[in-house]
Write a protein that holds these residues in place. Structure first.
Motif, PDB file in Angstrom:
ATOM      1  N   GLU A   4      36.426 -89.715  53.964  1.00  0.00           N
ATOM      2  CA  GLU A   4      35.267 -88.858  54.178  1.00  0.00           C
ATOM      3  C   GLU A   4      34.442 -89.567  55.254  1.00  0.00           C
ATOM      4  OE1 GLU A   4      31.505 -87.259  51.488  1.00  0.00           O
ATOM      5  OE2 GLU A   4      33.382 -87.743  50.467  1.00  0.00           O
ATOM      6  N   THR A   5      33.586 -88.830  55.938  1.00  0.00           N
ATOM      7  CA  THR A   5      32.777 -89.423  57.001  1.00  0.00           C
ATOM      8  C   THR A   5      31.299 -89.194  56.724  1.00  0.00           C
ATOM      9  OG1 THR A   5      34.537 -89.021  58.608  1.00  0.00           O
ATOM     10  CG2 THR A   5      32.340 -89.454  59.500  1.00  0.00           C
ATOM     11  N   ALA A   6      30.516 -90.249  56.912  1.00  0.00           N
ATOM     12  CA  ALA A   6      29.056 -90.176  56.832  1.00  0.00           C
ATOM     13  C   ALA A   6      28.515 -90.492  58.222  1.00  0.00           C
ATOM     14  CB  ALA A   6      28.524 -91.191  55.827  1.00  0.00           C
ATOM     15  N   THR A   7      27.473 -89.781  58.647  1.00  0.00           N
ATOM     16  CA  THR A   7      26.839 -90.058  59.933  1.00  0.00           C
ATOM     17  C   THR A   7      25.370 -90.364  59.677  1.00  0.00           C
ATOM     18  OG1 THR A   7      28.394 -88.570  61.041  1.00  0.00           O
ATOM     19  CG2 THR A   7      26.401 -89.162  62.258  1.00  0.00           C
ATOM     20  N   LEU A   8      24.954 -91.576  60.069  1.00  0.00           N
ATOM     21  CA  LEU A   8      23.634 -92.081  59.714  1.00  0.00           C
ATOM     22  C   LEU A   8      22.938 -92.724  60.903  1.00  0.00           C
ATOM     23  CD1 LEU A   8      24.892 -93.942  56.532  1.00  0.00           C
ATOM     24  CD2 LEU A   8      23.777 -91.702  56.593  1.00  0.00           C
ATOM     25  N   GLY A   9      21.641 -92.482  61.007  1.00  0.00           N
ATOM     26  CA  GLY A   9      20.807 -93.134  62.010  1.00  0.00           C
ATOM     27  C   GLY A   9      19.723 -93.936  61.309  1.00  0.00           C
ATOM     28  N   GLY A  10      19.665 -95.213  61.587  1.00  0.00           N
ATOM     29  CA  GLY A  10      18.663 -96.065  60.951  1.00  0.00           C
ATOM     30  C   GLY A  10      18.243 -97.191  61.874  1.00  0.00           C
ATOM     31  N   GLY A  11      17.843 -96.847  63.082  1.00  0.00           N
ATOM     32  CA  GLY A  11      17.490 -97.856  64.062  1.00  0.00           C
ATOM     33  C   GLY A  11      18.678 -98.135  64.956  1.00  0.00           C
ATOM     34  N   CYS A  12      18.772 -99.345  65.440  1.00  0.00           N
ATOM     35  CA  CYS A  12      19.863 -99.736  66.330  1.00  0.00           C
ATOM     36  C   CYS A  12      21.198 -99.615  65.602  1.00  0.00           C
ATOM     37  CB  CYS A  12      19.649-101.175  66.796  1.00  0.00           C
ATOM     38  SG  CYS A  12      20.984-101.800  67.812  1.00  0.00           S
ATOM     39  N   CYS A  47      18.329 -94.245  75.621  1.00  0.00           N
ATOM     40  CA  CYS A  47      17.224 -95.216  75.563  1.00  0.00           C
ATOM     41  C   CYS A  47      15.972 -94.724  76.277  1.00  0.00           C
ATOM     42  CB  CYS A  47      17.655 -96.555  76.157  1.00  0.00           C
ATOM     43  SG  CYS A  47      18.737 -97.477  75.057  1.00  0.00           S
ATOM     44  N   ASN A  48      16.131 -93.875  77.265  1.00  0.00           N
ATOM     45  CA  ASN A  48      14.963 -93.313  77.944  1.00  0.00           C
ATOM     46  C   ASN A  48      14.189 -92.362  77.037  1.00  0.00           C
ATOM     47  OD1 ASN A  48      15.292 -94.696  80.321  1.00  0.00           O
ATOM     48  ND2 ASN A  48      16.513 -93.098  81.284  1.00  0.00           N
ATOM     49  N   GLY A  49      14.815 -91.915  75.955  1.00  0.00           N
ATOM     50  CA  GLY A  49      14.133 -91.078  74.975  1.00  0.00           C
ATOM     51  C   GLY A  49      14.014 -89.618  75.355  1.00  0.00           C
ATOM     52  N   ASN A  50      14.701 -89.182  76.405  1.00  0.00           N
ATOM     53  CA  ASN A  50      14.563 -87.799  76.851  1.00  0.00           C
ATOM     54  C   ASN A  50      15.693 -86.873  76.414  1.00  0.00           C
ATOM     55  OD1 ASN A  50      12.214 -88.523  78.268  1.00  0.00           O
ATOM     56  ND2 ASN A  50      13.424 -89.227  79.997  1.00  0.00           N
ATOM     57  N   THR A  51      16.726 -87.413  75.768  1.00  0.00           N
ATOM     58  CA  THR A  51      17.876 -86.571  75.402  1.00  0.00           C
ATOM     59  C   THR A  51      17.756 -86.000  73.998  1.00  0.00           C
ATOM     60  OG1 THR A  51      19.204 -88.363  74.444  1.00  0.00           O
ATOM     61  CG2 THR A  51      19.381 -88.012  76.848  1.00  0.00           C
ATOM     62  N   GLY A  52      16.890 -86.599  73.187  1.00  0.00           N
ATOM     63  CA  GLY A  52      16.745 -86.161  71.802  1.00  0.00           C
ATOM     64  C   GLY A  52      17.750 -86.776  70.844  1.00  0.00           C
ATOM     65  N   ARG A  86      11.064 -95.659  64.627  1.00  0.00           N
ATOM     66  CA  ARG A  86      10.903 -97.100  64.806  1.00  0.00           C
ATOM     67  C   ARG A  86      11.662 -97.854  63.723  1.00  0.00           C
ATOM     68  NH1 ARG A  86       5.668 -99.635  66.204  1.00  0.00           N
ATOM     69  NH2 ARG A  86       6.589-101.620  66.672  1.00  0.00           N
ATOM     70  N   GLN A  87      12.230 -98.990  64.125  1.00  0.00           N
ATOM     71  CA  GLN A  87      12.748 -99.994  63.207  1.00  0.00           C
ATOM     72  C   GLN A  87      12.344-101.332  63.797  1.00  0.00           C
ATOM     73  OE1 GLN A  87      14.494 -99.726  60.075  1.00  0.00           O
ATOM     74  NE2 GLN A  87      13.594 -97.709  60.402  1.00  0.00           N
ATOM     75  N   GLY A  88      11.385-101.986  63.165  1.00  0.00           N
ATOM     76  CA  GLY A  88      10.895-103.257  63.692  1.00  0.00           C
ATOM     77  C   GLY A  88      10.316-103.066  65.078  1.00  0.00           C
ATOM     78  N   ASN A  89      10.816-103.860  66.031  1.00  0.00           N
ATOM     79  CA  ASN A  89      10.334-103.765  67.414  1.00  0.00           C
ATOM     80  C   ASN A  89      11.040-102.690  68.226  1.00  0.00           C
ATOM     81  OD1 ASN A  89       8.413-105.804  67.144  1.00  0.00           O
ATOM     82  ND2 ASN A  89       9.921-107.397  67.544  1.00  0.00           N
ATOM     83  N   ASP A  90      12.063-102.059  67.648  1.00  0.00           N
ATOM     84  CA  ASP A  90      12.766-100.974  68.334  1.00  0.00           C
ATOM     85  C   ASP A  90      11.972 -99.686  68.126  1.00  0.00           C
ATOM     86  OD1 ASP A  90      14.847-102.651  69.109  1.00  0.00           O
ATOM     87  OD2 ASP A  90      16.033-102.217  67.317  1.00  0.00           O
ATOM     88  N   VAL A  91      11.424 -99.147  69.210  1.00  0.00           N
ATOM     89  CA  VAL A  91      10.569 -97.971  69.117  1.00  0.00           C
ATOM     90  C   VAL A  91      11.118 -96.865  70.011  1.00  0.00           C
ATOM     91  CG1 VAL A  91       8.223 -97.083  69.474  1.00  0.00           C
ATOM     92  CG2 VAL A  91       8.554 -99.437  68.683  1.00  0.00           C
ATOM     93  N   GLY A  92      11.156 -95.660  69.473  1.00  0.00           N
ATOM     94  CA  GLY A  92      11.616 -94.497  70.228  1.00  0.00           C
ATOM     95  C   GLY A  92      12.344 -93.537  69.306  1.00  0.00           C
ATOM     96  N   THR A  93      12.446 -92.301  69.713  1.00  0.00           N
ATOM     97  CA  THR A  93      13.083 -91.292  68.860  1.00  0.00           C
ATOM     98  C   THR A  93      14.545 -91.618  68.579  1.00  0.00           C
ATOM     99  OG1 THR A  93      13.606 -89.933  70.792  1.00  0.00           O
ATOM    100  CG2 THR A  93      11.553 -89.431  69.620  1.00  0.00           C
ATOM    101  N   GLN A  94      15.171 -92.387  69.454  1.00  0.00           N
ATOM    102  CA  GLN A  94      16.579 -92.741  69.235  1.00  0.00           C
ATOM    103  C   GLN A  94      16.761 -93.671  68.040  1.00  0.00           C
ATOM    104  OE1 GLN A  94      14.674 -93.769  71.779  1.00  0.00           O
ATOM    105  NE2 GLN A  94      15.301 -95.743  72.595  1.00  0.00           N
ATOM    106  N   TYR A  95      15.671 -94.252  67.545  1.00  0.00           N
ATOM    107  CA  TYR A  95      15.731 -95.172  66.406  1.00  0.00           C
ATOM    108  C   TYR A  95      15.275 -94.534  65.100  1.00  0.00           C
ATOM    109  CZ  TYR A  95      16.236 -98.506  70.195  1.00  0.00           C
ATOM    110  OH  TYR A  95      16.666 -99.169  71.314  1.00  0.00           O
TER     111      TYR A  95
END
Length: 177
Positions: A4-12, A47-52, A86-95
């Motif tokens: 089975e596959t899980a897809t997760l976003g939690g910072g870097c 990383c530029n944060g413009n792609t969503g 955000r996760q720690g010092n990583d800031v942006g919608t990609q995180y």
């Protein structure tokens, strides 16, 4: 062997990848991008944060060895689901904190786990719960990053502590246990 596959976003994605690679029952982990509107984005574009897009991992696992619920329990332990973009010092919608479900069953399990985790954290959860849309594999140099670069600054100071926390908290779920 079932999978089975899980897809997760939690910072870097390097952090999540490194942890799930050590989880018993996980067959493969791949870093990638999802949740955005630009086809085939590059790391620089994300990383530029413009792609969503969010940086995500796709975790392929054997549900007879580790359940989707357990995958999510690990997820909520190794990142902060209360900080928007955000996760720690990583800031942006990609995180952002996000669960991209593949099936209605995954959606229901995620809702249940999120409701339970809401009582664990002192602040409200901001984790997004969305159906998986287009997914794009990240560039090859992002794959197996922590394993290849454990002494790199970010890996040593950000990824390694998350791996240690996983090893301590989930001893019974380690591939080496």
């Amino acid at each position: 062997m079932a999978s089975e596959t899980a897809t997760l976003g939690g910072g870097c994605f390097w952090c999540l990848e490194a942890v799930y690679q050590e989880a018993k029952g996980v067959q493969h982990v791949e870093n990638g991008y999802t949740g955005g509107q630009v086809p085939n984005p590059t790391y620089e574009q994300v990383c530029n944060g413009n792609t969503g897009h969010a940086e995500v991992v796709q975790v392929v696992f054997d549900p007879d060895v580790i359940s989707y619920r357990e995958i999510l329990e690990i997820f909520f332990t190794i990142h902060d689901p209360t900080t928007p973009n955000r996760q720690g010092n990583d800031v942006g919608t990609q995180y952002r904190s996000a669960i991209y479900y593949h099936t209605p069953q995954q959606q229901e399990t995620a809702k249940q786990v999120m409701a339970e985790m809401a009582h664990v954290w002192d602040a409200p959860l901001v984790t997004e719960l969305e159906p998986l849309g287009d997914y794009y594999k990240a560039e090859d140099y992002h794959q197996n990053y922590f394993r290849q670069h454990p002494l790199q600054g970010y890996c040593a100071f950000v990824v390694a502590p998350k791996v240690q926390k996983f090893r301590k908290t989930f001893k019974d779920r380690l591939t080496t246990a």
